[in-house]
Motif scaffolding. Structure first.
Motif, mmCIF file in Angstrom:
data_model
loop_
_atom_site.group_PDB
_atom_site.id
_atom_site.type_symbol
_atom_site.label_atom_id
_atom_site.label_comp_id
_atom_site.label_asym_id
_atom_site.label_seq_id
_atom_site.Cartn_x
_atom_site.Cartn_y
_atom_site.Cartn_z
ATOM 1 N N LEU A 147 29.584 44.652 49.330
ATOM 2 C CA LEU A 147 30.540 43.689 48.779
ATOM 3 C C LEU A 147 29.901 42.567 47.976
ATOM 4 O O LEU A 147 30.598 41.651 47.538
ATOM 5 N N GLY A 148 28.603 42.629 47.819
ATOM 6 C CA GLY A 148 27.956 41.624 46.988
ATOM 7 C C GLY A 148 27.505 40.398 47.755
ATOM 8 O O GLY A 148 27.619 40.329 48.972
ATOM 9 N N LYS A 149 27.036 39.439 46.993
ATOM 10 C CA LYS A 149 26.371 38.268 47.592
ATOM 11 C C LYS A 149 27.145 36.980 47.374
ATOM 12 O O LYS A 149 26.666 35.896 47.704
ATOM 13 N N SER A 150 28.342 37.107 46.808
ATOM 14 C CA SER A 150 29.082 35.895 46.463
ATOM 15 C C SER A 150 29.598 35.194 47.712
ATOM 16 O O SER A 150 30.180 35.820 48.597
ATOM 17 N N SER A 151 29.378 33.888 47.740
ATOM 18 C CA SER A 151 29.915 33.107 48.846
ATOM 19 C C SER A 151 31.417 32.893 48.618
ATOM 20 O O SER A 151 31.884 32.897 47.483
ATOM 21 N N LEU A 152 32.140 32.717 49.711
ATOM 22 C CA LEU A 152 33.591 32.514 49.593
ATOM 23 C C LEU A 152 33.918 31.196 48.907
ATOM 24 O O LEU A 152 35.025 31.004 48.415
ATOM 25 N N THR A 153 32.961 30.309 48.901
ATOM 26 C CA THR A 153 33.223 29.014 48.265
ATOM 27 C C THR A 153 32.799 29.003 46.792
ATOM 28 O O THR A 153 32.836 27.956 46.162
ATOM 29 N N GLN A 154 32.390 30.149 46.295
ATOM 30 C CA GLN A 154 32.019 30.241 44.880
ATOM 31 C C GLN A 154 33.173 30.824 44.082
ATOM 32 O O GLN A 154 33.981 31.602 44.630
ATOM 33 N N SER A 155 33.203 30.493 42.806
ATOM 34 C CA SER A 155 34.325 30.964 41.974
ATOM 35 C C SER A 155 34.232 32.457 41.690
ATOM 36 O O SER A 155 35.169 33.049 41.156
ATOM 37 N N THR A 156 33.103 33.057 42.062
ATOM 38 C CA THR A 156 32.950 34.504 41.842
ATOM 39 C C THR A 156 33.478 35.320 43.026
ATOM 40 O O THR A 156 33.299 36.537 43.048
ATOM 41 N N ASN A 157 34.086 34.622 43.974
ATOM 42 C CA ASN A 157 34.475 35.360 45.189
ATOM 43 C C ASN A 157 35.653 36.300 44.957
ATOM 44 O O ASN A 157 35.967 37.125 45.811
ATOM 45 N N ALA A 158 36.319 36.170 43.781
ATOM 46 C CA ALA A 158 37.466 37.053 43.523
ATOM 47 C C ALA A 158 37.041 38.517 43.555
ATOM 48 O O ALA A 158 37.762 39.370 44.078
ATOM 49 N N SER A 159 35.843 38.784 43.025
ATOM 50 C CA SER A 159 35.370 40.180 43.031
ATOM 51 C C SER A 159 35.146 40.643 44.460
ATOM 52 O O SER A 159 35.420 41.805 44.805
ATOM 53 N N ALA A 160 34.678 39.725 45.296
ATOM 54 C CA ALA A 160 34.474 40.073 46.712
ATOM 55 C C ALA A 160 35.819 40.321 47.398
ATOM 56 O O ALA A 160 35.940 41.247 48.216
ATOM 57 N N LEU A 161 36.823 39.525 47.043
ATOM 58 C CA LEU A 161 38.154 39.729 47.632
ATOM 59 C C LEU A 161 38.712 41.094 47.216
ATOM 60 O O LEU A 161 39.314 41.810 48.032
ATOM 61 N N ALA A 162 38.484 41.454 45.954
ATOM 62 C CA ALA A 162 38.904 42.786 45.498
ATOM 63 C C ALA A 162 38.131 43.864 46.254
ATOM 64 O O ALA A 162 38.691 44.900 46.625
ATOM 65 N N GLY A 163 36.850 43.584 46.496
ATOM 66 C CA GLY A 163 36.028 44.524 47.270
ATOM 67 C C GLY A 163 36.562 44.697 48.682
ATOM 68 O O GLY A 163 36.579 45.809 49.211
ATOM 69 N N LEU A 164 37.035 43.609 49.269
ATOM 70 C CA LEU A 164 37.590 43.689 50.630
ATOM 71 C C LEU A 164 38.862 44.542 50.656
ATOM 72 O O LEU A 164 39.065 45.343 51.569
ATOM 73 N N SER A 165 39.698 44.385 49.620
ATOM 74 C CA SER A 165 40.904 45.221 49.537
ATOM 75 C C SER A 165 40.513 46.691 49.410
ATOM 76 O O SER A 165 41.138 47.569 50.011
ATOM 77 N N THR A 166 39.466 46.940 48.629
ATOM 78 C CA THR A 166 38.991 48.321 48.466
ATOM 79 C C THR A 166 38.448 48.846 49.791
ATOM 80 O O THR A 166 38.725 50.001 50.163
ATOM 81 N N LEU A 167 37.714 48.012 50.495
ATOM 82 C CA LEU A 167 37.180 48.408 51.809
ATOM 83 C C LEU A 167 38.326 48.782 52.748
ATOM 84 O O LEU A 167 38.261 49.795 53.465
ATOM 85 N N ASP A 168 39.384 47.982 52.694
ATOM 86 C CA ASP A 168 40.552 48.248 53.533
ATOM 87 C C ASP A 168 41.118 49.635 53.245
ATOM 88 O O ASP A 168 41.346 50.434 54.154
ATOM 89 N N ARG A 169 41.278 49.948 51.964
ATOM 90 C CA ARG A 169 41.842 51.245 51.577
ATOM 91 C C ARG A 169 40.903 52.376 52.003
ATOM 92 O O ARG A 169 41.347 53.364 52.585
ATOM 93 N N ALA A 216 41.047 46.605 39.691
ATOM 94 C CA ALA A 216 42.070 47.654 39.781
ATOM 95 C C ALA A 216 41.780 48.646 40.901
ATOM 96 O O ALA A 216 42.624 49.489 41.212
ATOM 97 N N ALA A 217 40.600 48.519 41.503
ATOM 98 C CA ALA A 217 40.192 49.509 42.519
ATOM 99 C C ALA A 217 41.238 49.700 43.624
ATOM 100 O O ALA A 217 41.632 50.841 43.899
ATOM 101 N N PRO A 218 41.728 48.640 44.255
ATOM 102 C CA PRO A 218 42.697 48.858 45.340
ATOM 103 C C PRO A 218 43.954 49.602 44.878
ATOM 104 O O PRO A 218 44.427 50.509 45.565
ATOM 105 N N ALA A 219 44.460 49.241 43.679
ATOM 106 C CA ALA A 219 45.673 49.902 43.182
ATOM 107 C C ALA A 219 45.410 51.380 42.892
ATOM 108 O O ALA A 219 46.236 52.236 43.200
#
Lengths: 723, 205, 250, 226
Positions: free
Chosen positions: C62-84, C209-212
């Motif tokens: 899921l990468g190295k982005s901290s949740l407090t960084q503005s790049t965390n959106a990609s990590a959030l998308a990664g989490l949705s993908t992990l869920d699927r 788009a990965a989760p969709a």
């Protein structure tokens, strides 16, 4: 020609032999040595046939009775169809039509039964006969000498009470049994010979106390009835409740034609069958279900369902358990023997030619080859004295060659064409292709190793010999020029500038960035600038100290202890930067040494980020630079944001440079070298690496070009091959 | 709905922070700053918890009945030594500086050096991996920028046409980069909003 | 201090929220919107199927982005993908393993795995050891992920998040191990490196788009549709703004 | 042995062991990687304690007077709840803390994307069309042409990412209309060029790192040889 092997001496005897010519012992146990052997052509087949009738279940008795009637001259029914045995009908059918009816071709598939019942056209002859109502007829005719209990079974509405039936069973006479047997359809005639074996199992099951206890309440007179039975091991017949259940079970069979289901129903529902019938069935439940026996029950049920007027027969038959039907068959056998023994002078019935002609066909079927006499007593061995055992040696003597049937399949040309077409369709599917070669990583490893060694070798050469062939860059990007101009203007000012330095590169790229940044920091130090370091990554504070030490070593006049403060690590990335932009004194209150930074001499009087003269960002990643631009730049207003970036981030930062969000930028070794050109630095740190860097870059470009050409050409060849 | 309390907290905290970011006026600004400070502190705690979890995973690997991984022992030892030293000496101590500059920097920079070789091999095998005109363009672009980046063309910088051409070529990647950045921004926007709307709840475990 | 950017930003946010909500409400489960074909996601579906078939593991990093960084959106998308992926591969003998380079992300990956297994009524499959921190610094994260690549019998690597270009080392290790690799990052340098090294690179915005594409919820499809509408809005603003600027109005 | 020399030798051998990965994966490399993960985790833990928890939670809780304490008690409680994440059974207790972290993170991502990238890049894309202030003394035509090319490239790159497609049968993936396909193709060209440039940049940075490491090795060996 078939031969008879003597079970005692093993000598081969002609088929017609009765006694072994070698040891003079009887070849057949069931032949009384005293009785004069009947002529072979009359009695031999009849004995087999009787034996066959013995081990057949009730259905077969129709045929047996027909034979017997031929002996006794007794006619059963006036209906011509009815006294024609089913096997004869089959032979006729065979003569008429090359393709035999499925019912005779193979054992009746239980799954097919509902179809039989549903589609009258598909019904076998025997069922059609029943439907024509010729079965009850003998019942009516036989009604004269029919026992009372059998008369009571005239119709379903007049079903007798159980206690009426049970005791009377003990009084079944051969005749009545025969009459009873006449009603039974000859379905089992088509069944394999295993079925009676199962019945035997039932008979041999010991009647333990448990089984007696488990059995549905058996009246005392039932045991008397058992005692009156010819064989002591004959099991007790079902009680009235059971017979009633049997009727229900017959009905349920229609809805559940699956043989296993039927069997399970019989087995599991102890109300349907007495324990003694239940247990042996259980022992067989594990084995493959025998269609014969199951068809029998199912077809009985089908009879019951087909025609309401057949019910009496069906019921009477169903009410009688298999072992009882067996018993009737035996009675016939005994009677026949009795007649042959007791009345030797009687004229032996003429064997019809057609019956004689078809006999080998009967003999061919394996089940016909084993005459089983339930009365025979085992003479020797561990089972000596037992009655009704399967006669092993007897069977051995009865083997005969099976007839050879033509296996030629008759197909039309059209069918053949279709078959060929189908074959061509599936031929690719059936062809086993070569397994795909496993992807080997060896060439890749070798390539990696060789490329690595060559690259390292070339760089080492360039570093060691440092030929100075590479020309310093004369093309300076405009953003580098802006960077240089801004720095020069600020350091040239009367008051030394105070600069916020964001150190935002990982140790992995410190080789590149500390080298480029060193010359920049040196220039700031040369202007006696105050430097406040802040870092967004964990290693930042340590890298900042290292950078200051390196640069400070080259600017001896600079008092780093006073002019440099390390605000340490800012956790939280973009949010920390937002906090820094909002209130730096709260976001980074102390230095790494624990000093209250904003009270220090350097930062005294500062309350906002905009109080700094410039913000210099040393970065290797686009995202954090974006965060600086997004969070801090809006808060600093006109304060220039100067970026020293790694070459990897430069192209991604170009949009921000072009949009003016980044005031000036130096990127990579190339930008650093260009900056050193601008500052006219004599012994810049980048200069010492320049040859190696240029050689390495050109070598990588050459590798890439060669690889692209090589694999590109290979791809083109592959495509043309495919085409 | 699962974890209603957590969802409410996420939506409330996120909403307030977002409004505070876009309209930096009190009291929204001070609320945002406070929330961000809490989040930063929690991120720190989360980091420690995750590190402890990492240690537990490697402890399990070390004490596993089958497929023991003895390298995990070295990881645990290295952690304990560094942690105790750091707690006792504090991060600003020269020894801690050395741990970064003489252990982390060599390892990380060397890995970056290995990456140079890996990427070179990948560039060589690019057409073996995938064809297509996009790969061709990628390769051509990479080659051109490698040559430009090497400073090799600087020698011929006096040729005016080449200078202009180079300036134009260097500017070309901006368009694609801008398109990608804008697209990523749109993706970040919708993904972030899914969390703020409570549609995505990765915290509801 | 209220700025024009802030107000406009708020307007864009509310517009995006409105679009997502409306499209979510208009969308029907049976009639999902059609999206363009992305070969990498088709390949991912196949590789998940293969991994389930041959009892090998799927690794999502899921990468190295901290949740407090503005790049965390990609990590959030990664989490949705992990869920699927966790839901899809729940019938596998070896549950997927998730690695990350940040503490908060690690805890979220554990929570995501737990909720994914609960949603498929197989909570017993959850093992906190399957959502782990590979390393706390960017390069130690790569080092830890390399260890997973070589030690966990992984047949498919899904890299979705914020990485540096050093992630190419993991993609190369996966390639040498003969494993499938799909790589998506919001970081431009990482995308460039992965384009050359990874089997199935996903470019830029396609990451979100990965989760969709993996058959996610209706809200995932709705947010993709909203992205498309906003995209054309941005294009219109770009062209219109350029014209106005050229005319000296803006 | 001088401590500096010891540290230098450690760095020297670590560099060689890691570079040995060029010859393929090996036990020593794996060993070094594990040690590296351990050391970096230890260093990070120390830094988190001294630079995050101590100044932002522990010290304020001990020093700040009662009225202001509440502000620090909340994150402290949430932090303690977060510790329950270590227990599989009680991990749900840490969900509110993670929710706050995720919510704030999402807000930061959204805010940054809108005000930072969207507005920043849009203004950057249209800035070359400001013909009034032509930069660098170049002709306005050159600037306009450059601006048009970059804007066109940006628009087409954006169009390339368009996801919507025509529904074909019951499939969820379909073909895009030609109106989108054409700009998407052009966008692909720009994206390929950008990725190529970025790849060259990454290679350049990695090469610089390799050169610096090899130079370090030479600097260590040189005095030993001479």
């Amino acid at each position: 020609m078939s031969e008879i092997i003597c079970p005692f001496c093993g000598a081969e005897n002609p088929i017609e032999a009765v006694a072994c010519f070698n040891c003079k012992k009887q070849l057949y146990d069931d032949v009384d040595p005293d009785a004069s052997p009947p002529p072979r052509d009359e009695m031999e087949w009849l004995k087999d046939f009787r034996g066959f009738a013995d081990d057949r279940s009730a259905g077969t008795i129709k045929a047996t009775e027909a034979d017997q009637s031929s002996e006794t001259g007794e006619t059963t029914t006036g209906d011509e169809e009815s006294d024609v045995p089913e096997w004869l009908a089959r032979i006729r059918a065979l003569k008429e039509d090359e393709t035999p009816a499925p019912a005779e071709e193979e054992p009746v598939e239980p799954e097919e039964l509902p179809a039989y019942l549903g589609n009258e056209a598909e019904l076998p002859d025997w069922i059609k006969e029943i439907k024509q109502g010729d079965v009850p007829q003998p019942l009516e005719e036989a009604g004269g000498d029919m026992p009372e209990w059998l008369k009571n079974m005239a119709g379903p509405d007049e079903l007798p009470a159980a206690e009426d039936i049970t005791p009377d069973l003990s009084m079944i006479s051969p005749e009545s049994g025969a009459e009873g047997g006449i009603q039974l359809p000859d379905i089992p005639y088509d069944l394999p010979g295993e079925e009676p074996a199962e019945v035997d199992l039932g008979q041999f099951t010991p009647l333990t106390d448990d089984t007696v206890d488990e059995a549905v309440d058996i009246p005392d007179d039932l045991f008397e009835a058992i005692a009156s039975q010819p064989e002591p091991e004959q099991p007790p017949e079902p009680t009235s409740a059971e017979s009633q259940d049997d009727l229900d079970w017959l009905d349920t069979d229609i809805t559940q034609p699956e043989p296993t289901e039927i069997k399970e129903e019989q087995l599991t529902d102890s109300g349907d069958l007495p324990e003694w019938m239940f247990e042996p069935a259980e022992t067989e439940a594990d084995t493959v279900p025998e269609p014969g026996e199951l068809d029998f029950t199912t077809l009985d049920a089908s009879l019951a369902a087909i025609d309401g007027e057949n019910m009496p027969a069906a019921q009477s038959e169903a009410a009688l358990p298999d072992w009882l039907l067996e018993d009737e068959a035996e009675n016939f056998a005994n009677q026949a023997e009795f007649q042959s023994e007791g009345a030797p002078n009687l004229e032996v019935g003429e064997m019809p030619g057609w019956l004689h002609a078809m006999r080998p066909l009967e003999a061919a079927a394996p089940e016909l080859a084993s005459p089983m006499d339930e009365n025979r007593v085992e003479p020797t061995g561990p089972l000596a004295g037992y009655q009704g055992l399967l006669p092993g040696e007897g069977v051995v003597t009865q083997y005969s060659r099976p007839p050879v049937y033509s296996a030629r399949m008759q197909v039309t040309d059209k069918q053949r064409i279709y078959a060929t077409l189908f074959e061509t369709l599936i031929v690719d599917e059936t062809r086993v292709g070569a397994p795909p070669a496993e992807k080997s990583t060896t060439p890749q490893l070798v390539l990696r190793m060789s490329v690595g060694l060559v690259l390292i070798g070339v760089i080492l050469m360039a570093l060691i010999f440092n030929p100075g062939l590479a020309a310093s860059p004369t093309l300076v990007p405009p953003e580098s020029v802006v960077f240089y101009d801004t720095l020069q203007n600020l350091t040239a000012a009367a008051t030394p500038p105070r600069v916020l330095v964001g150190l935002d590169y990982e140790p992995s790229l410190s080789g590149e960035l500390s080298t480029i940044a060193a010359s920049v920091v040196e220039d700031w130090m040369a202007g006696n600038s105050g430097l406040a370091f802040v870092s967004l990554n964990l290693s930042g504070p340590a890298l900042a100290d290292d950078l200051v030490n390196k640069a400070g070593a080259r600017v001896p006049a600079y008092l780093a202890a006073e002019r440099v403060i390390n605000l340490g690590y800012l956790p939280g990335g973009a949010t920390a930067l937002a906090a820094l932009a909002a209130d730096p004194t709260r976001a980074a209150p102390a230095s790494v040494d624990g000093i209250q930074a904003w009270n220090s001499l350097l930062l005294q009087g500062m309350v906002a980020v905009s109080d700094f003269d410039a913000i210099v960002l040393l970065t290797d990643n686009t995202e954090n630079t974006r965060a600086w631009i997004e969070q801090v730049k809006p808060a600093v207003g006109s304060t220039p944001l100067l970026v020293v970036s790694s070459a990897q981030a430069a192209p991604a930062l170009q949009p921000y440079v072009q949009s003016g969000q980044i005031s000036g930028m130096i990127s990579g070794f190339t930008g650093g070298a260009a900056y050193e050109q601008l500052t006219q630095a004599q012994n810049g740190s980048i200069r010492s690496y320049w040859d190696a860097y240029q050689a390495g870059m050109l070598l990588i470009a050459a590798f890439m070009l060669l690889g692209s050409l090589g694999f590109g050409i290979m791809n083109i060849f592959r495509r043309t091959k495919k085409a | 709905m699962r974890a209603p309390l957590s969802t409410a907290i996420a939506i409330a905290a996120g909403g307030l922070t977002l409004i505070g970011l876009l309209i930096p006026a009190d009291p929204l600004l001070s609320i945002r700053i406070r929330l961000v400070e809490w989040a930063v502190a929690l991120a720190g705690v989360a980091g420690l918890v995750a590190i402890l979890h990492l240690l537990s995973v490697h402890w399990r690997k070390l004490t596993a009945r089958r497929n023991k991984n003895f390298n995990s022992a070295f990881l645990l030892i290295a952690f304990i030594i560094t942690f105790i030293t750091g707690i006792l000496l504090k991060p600003s101590h020269p020894t801690m500086q050395k741990i970064v500059t003489h252990i982390q920097v060599p390892i990380e920079a060397s890995l970056m050096g290995v990456l140079a070789i890996s990427l070179t091999v990948a560039a060589i095998r690019l057409f073996q991996r995938r064809g297509g005109w996009m790969s061709v363009l990628f390769a051509i672009s990479a080659l051109v920028f490698l040559v430009i980046g090497s400073g090799f063309l600087s020698a011929s910088a006096n040729i005016p046409v080449l200078k202009d051409v180079l300036a134009a070529v260097i500017a070309l990647p901006i368009a694609g980069a801008r398109g990608i950045l804008l697209g990523v921004a749109l993706g970040s926007l919708t993904t972030g909003l899914r969390v703020l709307l409570g549609s995505d709840r990765p915290y509801s475990g | 201090m209220i700025t024009l950017d802030g107000v406009l930003g708020l307007g864009v946010v509310f517009l995006a929220i409105g679009l997502i909500v409306i499209l979510h409400m208009l969308g029907r489960d049976r009639d999902k919107p059609a999206f363009r074909k992305i070969a990498a996601f088709d390949a991912l579906k196949n590789s998940i199927g293969l991994a389930v078939e041959n009892g090998s593991r799927i690794h999502i990093t899921l990468g190295k982005s901290s949740l407090t960084q503005s790049t965390n959106a990609s990590a959030l998308a990664g989490l949705s993908t992990l869920d699927r992926i966790a839901q899809i591969s729940s019938i596998s003998d070896k549950p997927p393993i998730a690695t990350s380079g940040d503490g908060g992300l690690t805890l979220l990956s554990q929570d995501t795995l737990r909720s994914a297994y609960r949603s498929v009524h197989a909570p017993e499959l959850y093992d906190p050891g399957r959502g782990r921190l590979a390393g706390i610094t960017p390069m130690s994260y790569i080092a830890g992920t390399l260890h997973v690549t070589t030690h966990e019998e992984v047949s498919a690597h899904v890299m979705i998040g914020n990485f540096g270009p050093e992630i190419a080392l993991v993609a190369e290790a996966a390639d040498l191990a003969g494993a499938f690799s799909l790589a998506a990052s919001d970081s431009l340098p990482a995308q460039a490196a992965l384009y050359a090294v990874a089997d199935n690179p996903v470019i830029g915005e396609e990451l979100f788009a990965a989760p969709a594409y993996l058959g996610g919820s209706r809200s995932h499809s709705a947010s993709l549709q909203a992205q498309d509408i906003l995209r054309w809005g941005v294009i219109v603003v770009l062209v219109g703004g350029a014209l106005l600027k050229a005319m000296g109005i803006l | 042995m001088a401590p500096d020399l010891l540290w230098t030798l450690i760095a020297f051998f670590l560099t060689i062991l890691v570079l040995s990965y060029v010859l393929g994966d090996n036990a020593l490399f794996r060993f070094i990687m594990m040690v590296f993960v351990g050391i970096s985790a230890g260093y990070a833990a120390v830094l988190i304690y001294y630079q995050v928890l101590l100044p932002r939670l522990i010290i304020p809780l001990m020093t700040v007077p009662a009225p202001g304490k509440a502000v620090f008690i909340i994150p402290a409680v949430l932090g303690i709840l977060l510790l329950f994440k270590l227990s599989p059974r009680l991990s749900a207790l840490g969900n509110p803390s993670m929710a706050l972290l995720t919510g704030v993170g999402a807000a930061v991502a959204v805010g940054g994307a809108v005000t930072g990238t969207l507005f920043g890049q849009i203004s950057g894309a249209i800035s070359p069309f400001d013909l009034a202030g032509v930069q660098g003394g170049g002709s306005w035509i050159t600037q306009l042409l450059g601006g048009i090319v970059l804007l066109g490239g940006t628009v087409c790159s954006l169009a390339y990412f368009h996801f919507g497609a025509r529904k074909k049968d019951d499939e969820n993936t379909g073909s895009q209309p030609v109106l989108i396909q054409i700009p998407a193709r052009i966008g692909q060209v720009f994206i390929a060029i950008t990725l190529g440039a970025l790849f060259a940049g990454v290679l350049s940075a990695a090469l610089a790192a390799l050169i610096e490491r090899l130079a370090f090795l030479i600097n260590v060996i040189k005095p030993l040889i001479s």
